[in-house]
Motif scaffolding. Structure first.
Motif, PDB file in Angstrom:
ATOM      1  N   ARG A  97       0.838  -1.215   0.000  1.00 15.68           N
ATOM      2  CA  ARG A  97       0.000   0.000   0.000  1.00 15.68           C
ATOM      3  C   ARG A  97       0.865   1.253   0.000  1.00 15.68           C
ATOM      4  NH1 ARG A  97      -4.799   1.046  -1.713  1.00 15.68           N
ATOM      5  NH2 ARG A  97      -5.089  -1.164  -1.153  1.00 15.68           N
ATOM      6  N   ASP A  98       1.985   1.191   0.677  1.00 17.09           N
ATOM      7  CA  ASP A  98       2.789   2.390   0.874  1.00 17.09           C
ATOM      8  C   ASP A  98       3.923   2.538  -0.135  1.00 17.09           C
ATOM      9  OD1 ASP A  98       1.157   3.034   2.954  1.00 17.09           O
ATOM     10  OD2 ASP A  98       2.498   2.287   4.510  1.00 17.09           O
ATOM     11  N   CYS A  99       4.570   1.444  -0.498  1.00 15.25           N
ATOM     12  CA  CYS A  99       5.688   1.554  -1.440  1.00 15.25           C
ATOM     13  C   CYS A  99       5.271   1.242  -2.874  1.00 15.25           C
ATOM     14  CB  CYS A  99       6.837   0.646  -1.026  1.00 15.25           C
ATOM     15  SG  CYS A  99       6.548  -1.119  -1.309  1.00 15.25           S
ATOM     16  N   GLY A 100       4.079   0.693  -3.059  1.00 16.83           N
ATOM     17  CA  GLY A 100       3.660   0.255  -4.387  1.00 16.83           C
ATOM     18  C   GLY A 100       3.184   1.385  -5.274  1.00 16.83           C
ATOM     19  N   PHE A 115       5.216   8.473  -6.665  1.00 24.23           N
ATOM     20  CA  PHE A 115       5.687   9.092  -5.433  1.00 24.23           C
ATOM     21  C   PHE A 115       6.965   8.404  -4.969  1.00 24.23           C
ATOM     22  CE2 PHE A 115       1.214  10.163  -5.503  1.00 24.23           C
ATOM     23  CZ  PHE A 115       1.209  11.471  -5.065  1.00 24.23           C
ATOM     24  N   ASP A 116       7.795   9.142  -4.263  1.00 24.79           N
ATOM     25  CA  ASP A 116       8.980   8.560  -3.657  1.00 24.79           C
ATOM     26  C   ASP A 116       8.561   7.874  -2.358  1.00 24.79           C
ATOM     27  OD1 ASP A 116      11.614   7.900  -3.388  1.00 24.79           O
ATOM     28  OD2 ASP A 116      12.294   9.880  -2.766  1.00 24.79           O
ATOM     29  N   PHE A 117       9.412   6.988  -1.862  1.00 25.37           N
ATOM     30  CA  PHE A 117       9.140   6.262  -0.625  1.00 25.37           C
ATOM     31  C   PHE A 117      10.416   6.219   0.195  1.00 25.37           C
ATOM     32  CE2 PHE A 117       9.022   2.215   1.789  1.00 25.37           C
ATOM     33  CZ  PHE A 117       7.904   2.461   2.571  1.00 25.37           C
ATOM     34  N   LEU A 142       3.238   0.733 -18.682  1.00 20.49           N
ATOM     35  CA  LEU A 142       2.427   1.883 -18.314  1.00 20.49           C
ATOM     36  C   LEU A 142       3.282   3.136 -18.226  1.00 20.49           C
ATOM     37  CD1 LEU A 142       0.252   0.340 -15.437  1.00 20.49           C
ATOM     38  CD2 LEU A 142      -0.333   0.525 -17.872  1.00 20.49           C
ATOM     39  N   GLU A 143       2.668   4.276 -18.505  1.00 20.86           N
ATOM     40  CA  GLU A 143       3.378   5.536 -18.348  1.00 20.86           C
ATOM     41  C   GLU A 143       3.670   5.762 -16.864  1.00 20.86           C
ATOM     42  OE1 GLU A 143       2.926  10.337 -19.286  1.00 20.86           O
ATOM     43  OE2 GLU A 143       1.270   8.973 -19.745  1.00 20.86           O
ATOM     44  N   PHE A 144       4.893   6.183 -16.579  1.00 19.66           N
ATOM     45  CA  PHE A 144       5.289   6.502 -15.211  1.00 19.66           C
ATOM     46  C   PHE A 144       5.500   7.999 -15.111  1.00 19.66           C
ATOM     47  CE2 PHE A 144       8.608   7.212 -11.976  1.00 19.66           C
ATOM     48  CZ  PHE A 144       7.985   6.645 -10.880  1.00 19.66           C
ATOM     49  N   VAL A 145       4.748   8.638 -14.221  1.00 20.03           N
ATOM     50  CA  VAL A 145       4.796  10.092 -14.086  1.00 20.03           C
ATOM     51  C   VAL A 145       5.273  10.441 -12.682  1.00 20.03           C
ATOM     52  CG1 VAL A 145       3.528  12.234 -14.341  1.00 20.03           C
ATOM     53  CG2 VAL A 145       2.812  10.222 -15.651  1.00 20.03           C
ATOM     54  N   PRO A 146       6.537  10.817 -12.509  1.00 16.13           N
ATOM     55  CA  PRO A 146       7.024  11.166 -11.174  1.00 16.13           C
ATOM     56  C   PRO A 146       6.178  12.270 -10.533  1.00 16.13           C
ATOM     57  CG  PRO A 146       8.841  11.011 -12.727  1.00 16.13           C
ATOM     58  CD  PRO A 146       7.585  10.955 -13.539  1.00 16.13           C
ATOM     59  N   ALA A 147       5.884  12.118  -9.253  1.00 17.40           N
ATOM     60  CA  ALA A 147       5.086  13.105  -8.526  1.00 17.40           C
ATOM     61  C   ALA A 147       6.011  14.218  -8.048  1.00 17.40           C
ATOM     62  CB  ALA A 147       4.370  12.452  -7.351  1.00 17.40           C
ATOM     63  N   MET A 148       5.997  15.317  -8.769  1.00 18.51           N
ATOM     64  CA  MET A 148       6.921  16.413  -8.495  1.00 18.51           C
ATOM     65  C   MET A 148       6.182  17.624  -7.943  1.00 18.51           C
ATOM     66  SD  MET A 148       9.747  15.001  -9.547  1.00 18.51           S
ATOM     67  CE  MET A 148      10.872  16.419  -9.487  1.00 18.51           C
ATOM     68  N   HIS A 149       6.882  18.386  -7.131  1.00 19.39           N
ATOM     69  CA  HIS A 149       6.404  19.701  -6.706  1.00 19.39           C
ATOM     70  C   HIS A 149       7.578  20.652  -6.883  1.00 19.39           C
ATOM     71  CE1 HIS A 149       3.749  22.574  -4.923  1.00 19.39           C
ATOM     72  NE2 HIS A 149       4.579  22.845  -3.926  1.00 19.39           N
ATOM     73  N   GLY A 150       7.525  21.476  -7.925  1.00 19.01           N
ATOM     74  CA  GLY A 150       8.699  22.227  -8.313  1.00 19.01           C
ATOM     75  C   GLY A 150       9.750  21.252  -8.809  1.00 19.01           C
ATOM     76  N   ARG A 152      11.170  19.075  -6.693  1.00 13.82           N
ATOM     77  CA  ARG A 152      11.261  18.081  -5.628  1.00 13.82           C
ATOM     78  C   ARG A 152      10.378  16.869  -5.935  1.00 13.82           C
ATOM     79  NH1 ARG A 152       9.807  19.425   0.648  1.00 13.82           N
ATOM     80  NH2 ARG A 152      11.265  21.119   0.197  1.00 13.82           N
ATOM     81  N   LEU A 153      10.955  15.665  -5.831  1.00 11.67           N
ATOM     82  CA  LEU A 153      10.175  14.437  -5.905  1.00 11.67           C
ATOM     83  C   LEU A 153       9.490  14.236  -4.558  1.00 11.67           C
ATOM     84  CD1 LEU A 153       9.390  11.890  -7.523  1.00 11.67           C
ATOM     85  CD2 LEU A 153      11.463  10.798  -6.630  1.00 11.67           C
ATOM     86  N   VAL A 154       8.178  14.103  -4.579  1.00  5.94           N
ATOM     87  CA  VAL A 154       7.383  14.119  -3.351  1.00  5.94           C
ATOM     88  C   VAL A 154       7.357  12.733  -2.701  1.00  5.94           C
ATOM     89  CG1 VAL A 154       5.105  14.587  -2.373  1.00  5.94           C
ATOM     90  CG2 VAL A 154       5.979  15.977  -4.269  1.00  5.94           C
TER      91      VAL A 154
END
Length: 351
Positions: A97-100, A115-117, A142-150, A152-154
Motif C-alpha cells: 500500500r505504501d511503497c507500491g 511518489f517517492d518512498f 504503463l506511463e510513469f509520471v514522477p510526482a513532483m512539486h517544483g 522536488r520528488l514528493v
C-alpha cells in the motif's frame, strides 16, 4: 499550449484488473511471528483469486527460490494459480500500500503516479522499495509520471490517504504536517500538498483530519481509522472508553468530519465503526482496526481480532457495501503494525 491531462484516482470499489501484494520474506516485519505469515497471505490471496470477481493477484517475490516456495504454499492452500502472476522484484519490506504504485487514470488510460518512498521517514531500509513503482510501470508498459512539486520528488504513501473517486481525499495533519516527527517533505504547507494531490491524482478537495490511532508507526495513516465506503459515505472508528488514548483522537476527527464538505459542497455521511479492545504483543500496542479493510471486485476483506466487536463491525460494513464482507483473522498480521489494506494495492481496470 496543450491542455492539461485529465487525471483521476479511481475509488477502491471500482473494478480492478488486479490486486498487488508482496510475498512475506522479511522476518523483521513480524519478529517472532514470521512462520504463520505465508499462510495468512495465502488466505488473503485465495479470497481474491478464487472469487467470482475475475480479479488477478500479482505477487512480488525476491527471486526464483522465493517464487517456487510461494507457488508451493499457494497450491497447498488451494489458490487458483491460473489467476496469480509472480513478479521477481526484490523489496526491503512488504507493505505494498505504501511503497507500491499509485495507479491513476490519465486521459482514459491507466498510468502510475510515481511518489517517492523513504520507509515512513523512520527506517533506514527502503532503497529497493522505492524502486517498486517505476519497475512495475515498466513491466506493465504503463506511463510513469514522477510526482513532483517544483523540482522536488514528493515522498508519500498510499495508506496516508483515502479517496472517493470523485475528487475528494481524506488525510491527516499528523502524517503530512508534523515538523519534527517522521517528516516526509520538510517545509511543505497544506497548499503544497493540495497542489501535489491535484497534479498527481486529480484531487480537487482535501479533508484534513488531525491525528491517527495509537500503535501506528507510520505516524498518522488515515487507512487505520477513516475510509470511504462510497462516494458520499465515510466510516470513522469510534473508541467508547474515555480512558483509552484513541477516544479523544477519534472524537476530534469526528468533530472535523461534521464540518467537512465533499467536492460538490455537500456534507458526507459519517458512520461509526467500533474499535476492537486494545491489542498488545511483547509490551507494544498494535494498531488493530476494522478500518484497514480491502475492497476487491467480489468482496470486502476485513481484519478481525477474536474480539466481541468483530461481529458488530462486519455487520456495519455489510450494510454499506454491495458485495460480501468477509472477516480475515489478523491477530498475527497486525504484529507487523498493519493488516490487509496496508499489505495490498489495487490496479484499476482500464475503462
Amino acid at each position: 499550449m496543450s491542455a492539461a491531462p485529465f487525471l483521476r484516482l479511481p475509488a477502491e470499489w471500482e473494478p480492478h484488473a488486479a490486486t498487488w501484494i508482496t510475498w512475506p520474506q522479511n522476518a523483521c516485519d513480524w519478529p517472532g511471528k514470521f512462520s504463520p505469515m505465508p499462510w495468512a497471505f495465502a488466505e488473503i490471496i485465495r479470497k481474491i483469486a478464487n472469487a467470482e470477481g475475475q480479479e488477478r493477484v500479482r505477487v512480488l517475490v525476491a527471486d526464483a527460490k522465493v517464487e517456487k516456495r510461494a507457488h508451493g504454499q499457494l497450491k497447498k492452500a488451494h489458490v487458483d494459480l491460473s489467476r496469480v502472476d509472480f513478479f521477481r522484484i526484490p523489496t526491503d519490506r512488504g507493505w505494498m500500500r505504501d511503497c507500491g504504485p499509485c495507479f491513476v487514470e490519465k486521459d482514459g488510460k491507466v498510468a502510475v503516479s510515481g511518489f517517492d518512498f523513504d520507509a515512513w521517514s523512520k527506517y533506514p531500509e527502503y532503497q529497493l522499495d522505492a524502486l517498486v513503482p517505476p519497475t512495475i510501470a515498466r513491466l506493465l508498459g504503463l506511463e510513469f509520471v514522477p510526482a513532483m512539486h517544483g523540482d522536488r520528488l514528493v515522498v508519500f504513501e498510499g495508506g496516508a490517504i483515502d479517496i472517493n473517486g470523485q475528487g475528494t481525499l481524506v488525510t491527516t495533519e499528523e502524517c503530512c504536517m508534523d515538523p519534527e516527527v517522521q517528516v516526509r517533505n520538510p517545509g511543505f504547507t497544506h497548499q503544497d500538498y493540495e497542489a501535489v494531490f491535484a497534479s498527481s491524482m486529480g484531487i480537487q478537495n482535501t479533508i484534513w483530519l488531525a491525528n491517527g490511532i495509537k500503535g501506528d508507526d507510520t505516524h498518522g495513516h488515515v487507512d487505520d481509522f477513516c475510509r470511504f465506503t462510497d462516494a458520499r459515505t465515510l466510516v470513522l472508528c469510534e473508541e467508547k472508553n474515555p480512558a483509552d488514548g484513541n477516544h479523544a483522537i477519534l472524537e476530534e476527527n469526528r468533530e472535523i468530519l461534521e464540518g467537512a464538505k465533499l467536492e460538490d459542497g455537500t456534507r458526507p455521511e459519517v458512520v461509526r465503526l467500533p474499535m476492537p479492545a486494545p491489542l498488545f504483543f511483547d509490551g507494544l500496542r498494535l494498531p488493530a482496526s476494522y478500518a484497514n479493510f480491502l475492497i476487491t471486485n467480489a468482496a470486502v476483506l476485513v481484519p478481525t481480532f477474536n474480539d466481541v466487536n468483530d461481529r458488530i463491525a462486519l455487520g456495519i460494513l455489510s450494510e454499506l457495501f454491495d458485495r460480501p464482507v468477509i472477516g480475515i483473522h489478523a491477530v498475527d498480521l497486525v504484529w507487523g503494525l498493519g493488516t490487509i489494506h496496508c499489505l495490498t494495492r489495487q490496479e484499476p481496470l482500464p475503462r
